[in-house]
Design a protein around this motif. Structure first.
Motif, short mmCIF file in Angstrom:
data_model
loop_
_atom_site.label_atom_id
_atom_site.label_comp_id
_atom_site.label_asym_id
_atom_site.label_seq_id
_atom_site.Cartn_x
_atom_site.Cartn_y
_atom_site.Cartn_z
N ARG A 189 41.15 31.24 35.24
CA ARG A 189 41.84 30.43 34.25
C ARG A 189 43.24 30.94 33.96
O ARG A 189 44.11 30.19 33.52
CB ARG A 189 41.01 30.39 32.96
CG ARG A 189 39.73 29.57 33.09
CD ARG A 189 38.77 29.81 31.96
NE ARG A 189 38.23 31.17 32.00
CZ ARG A 189 37.19 31.57 31.25
NH1 ARG A 189 36.62 30.71 30.41
NH2 ARG A 189 36.74 32.81 31.34
N ASP A 190 43.45 32.22 34.22
CA ASP A 190 44.78 32.79 34.09
C ASP A 190 44.91 33.89 35.14
O ASP A 190 43.96 34.21 35.86
CB ASP A 190 45.05 33.32 32.68
CG ASP A 190 44.01 34.32 32.20
OD1 ASP A 190 43.45 35.06 33.05
OD2 ASP A 190 43.76 34.38 30.99
N LEU A 191 46.10 34.47 35.23
CA LEU A 191 46.35 35.46 36.27
C LEU A 191 45.52 36.72 36.07
O LEU A 191 45.08 37.34 37.04
CB LEU A 191 47.84 35.79 36.32
CG LEU A 191 48.29 36.77 37.41
CD1 LEU A 191 47.78 36.35 38.79
CD2 LEU A 191 49.80 36.90 37.41
N SER A 192 45.31 37.11 34.82
CA SER A 192 44.49 38.28 34.55
C SER A 192 43.09 38.12 35.14
O SER A 192 42.56 39.03 35.79
CB SER A 192 44.41 38.53 33.05
OG SER A 192 43.52 39.59 32.75
N GLU A 193 42.50 36.96 34.93
CA GLU A 193 41.16 36.71 35.42
C GLU A 193 41.13 36.70 36.95
O GLU A 193 40.22 37.30 37.57
CB GLU A 193 40.65 35.37 34.88
CG GLU A 193 39.17 35.15 35.06
CD GLU A 193 38.69 33.93 34.30
OE1 GLU A 193 38.01 34.11 33.27
OE2 GLU A 193 38.99 32.79 34.72
N ALA A 194 42.09 36.05 37.59
CA ALA A 194 42.14 36.02 39.04
C ALA A 194 42.35 37.43 39.61
O ALA A 194 41.75 37.81 40.63
CB ALA A 194 43.27 35.09 39.50
N PHE A 195 43.21 38.21 38.96
CA PHE A 195 43.48 39.59 39.37
C PHE A 195 42.22 40.44 39.28
O PHE A 195 41.86 41.17 40.22
CB PHE A 195 44.58 40.17 38.48
CG PHE A 195 44.78 41.66 38.59
CD1 PHE A 195 45.52 42.19 39.63
CD2 PHE A 195 44.24 42.51 37.64
CE1 PHE A 195 45.71 43.57 39.73
CE2 PHE A 195 44.44 43.88 37.72
CZ PHE A 195 45.16 44.41 38.77
N HIS A 196 41.51 40.35 38.15
CA HIS A 196 40.31 41.16 37.98
C HIS A 196 39.24 40.79 39.01
O HIS A 196 38.51 41.68 39.49
CB HIS A 196 39.76 40.99 36.56
CG HIS A 196 40.59 41.69 35.53
ND1 HIS A 196 40.87 41.14 34.30
CD2 HIS A 196 41.23 42.88 35.55
CE1 HIS A 196 41.62 41.96 33.61
NE2 HIS A 196 41.86 43.03 34.35
N ARG A 197 39.13 39.53 39.35
CA ARG A 197 38.14 39.14 40.35
C ARG A 197 38.52 39.67 41.73
O ARG A 197 37.66 40.10 42.50
CB ARG A 197 38.00 37.62 40.36
CG ARG A 197 37.20 37.11 39.16
CD ARG A 197 37.21 35.62 39.00
NE ARG A 197 36.32 35.25 37.88
CZ ARG A 197 36.36 34.10 37.26
NH1 ARG A 197 37.26 33.17 37.60
NH2 ARG A 197 35.52 33.84 36.26
N ALA A 198 39.81 39.66 42.03
CA ALA A 198 40.25 40.19 43.33
C ALA A 198 39.97 41.68 43.45
O ALA A 198 39.45 42.15 44.46
CB ALA A 198 41.74 39.90 43.53
N VAL A 199 40.33 42.44 42.41
CA VAL A 199 40.14 43.90 42.51
C VAL A 199 38.66 44.27 42.36
O VAL A 199 38.22 45.25 42.97
CB VAL A 199 41.01 44.64 41.47
CG1 VAL A 199 42.49 44.39 41.73
CG2 VAL A 199 40.65 44.27 40.04
#
Length: 247
Positions: A189-199
């Protein structure tokens, strides 16, 4: 169309139009550096894309970096803004790489997705080159909470950067698409969420490699999280990970 005006001194120095959202631009640079610090960037091909509604253009737009520059080296002058629907370049010297159509299609399929992160992590590519898993297993008891949904592991040779048709078939059922031999694209939903899922996904692959190496060295079997536990983690992720932020 009203005449463009520069918004402030920072915009003036960067040559940015008044409607350019500096907060979005700076977040791409910030998270690019966070990915670089984790050694998850390889050459110029990884990218970040963020969806936003632009009052000036009266439409949804996508902020991203243009082709030929790494997120690690990226500045505001390297960012492009494109119309989400038409893919018209609204701002920037160059267009993004061909993989931008993947980011666009994910956002077009998922109205709740406002950010995507595309990476080519060494451990992920190495793992799937050997293991060739079609479904994900976990050794940790937290990664599935962060992922929210099972990752979609595509068949060998399927490249959704070149052919987005496969995205329509899986976008609603996952928050991370795995292209064996290529990399991952996570979204949120935001960049933080996408980032955390990637890492989180990349870290889990590293744990799997370590666990399997230890298993081979000791003769002890790897203890994977049960299917029921994983299912519950997917269901509880919203409450456990993001519950304090929900209204």
């Amino acid at each position: 169309m009203p005449e463009l005006k520069l918004a402030d001194t920072e915009s003036l120095k960067s040559g940015l139009p008044a409607w350019f959202d500096l907060a979005i631009g700076n977040s791409i640079l910030q998270y690019g550096q966070r990915l670089a610090a984790r050694q998850l960037l390889v050459n110029t091909l990884g990218n970040i894309a963020i969806r936003s509604h632009c009052p000036y253009w009266r439409r949804e737009v996508v902020y991203t970096k243009y082709r030929g520059v790494s997120l690690e080296e990226c500045g505001l002058e390297h960012l492009a803004v494109l119309d989400l629907q038409s893919n018209k370049l609204l701002h920037g010297r160059f267009r993004p790489s061909v993989g931008h159509q993947m980011h666009r299609e994910i956002m077009r399929c998922r109205s709740d997705v406002n950010a995507t992160v595309h990476l080519h992590p060494n451990d992920v590519i190495s793992f799937f080159a050997v293991m060739r898993w079609q479904e994900m297993e976990y050794v940790s008891n937290d990664t599935a909470l962060v992922m929210g949904k099972p990752p979609c592991i595509l068949g060998e040779g399927v490249n959704i950067e070149l052919d987005v048709s496969a995205i329509r078939q899986c976008a609603h059922d996952t928050n991370c698409i795995v292209m064996p031999g290529h990399g991952i694209t996570s979204f949120g939903r935001d960049l933080s969420e996408a980032f955390h899922r990637a890492v989180a996904f990349t870290a889990e692959i590293t744990r799997l490699i370590t666990s399997q190496c230890l298993s081979a060295a000791t003769g002890k079997s790897v203890l994977y999280t049960s299917e029921e536990q994983v299912r519950q983690m997917y269901e509880l992720g919203e409450q456990v990970i993001y519950g304090s932020q929900l209204k």
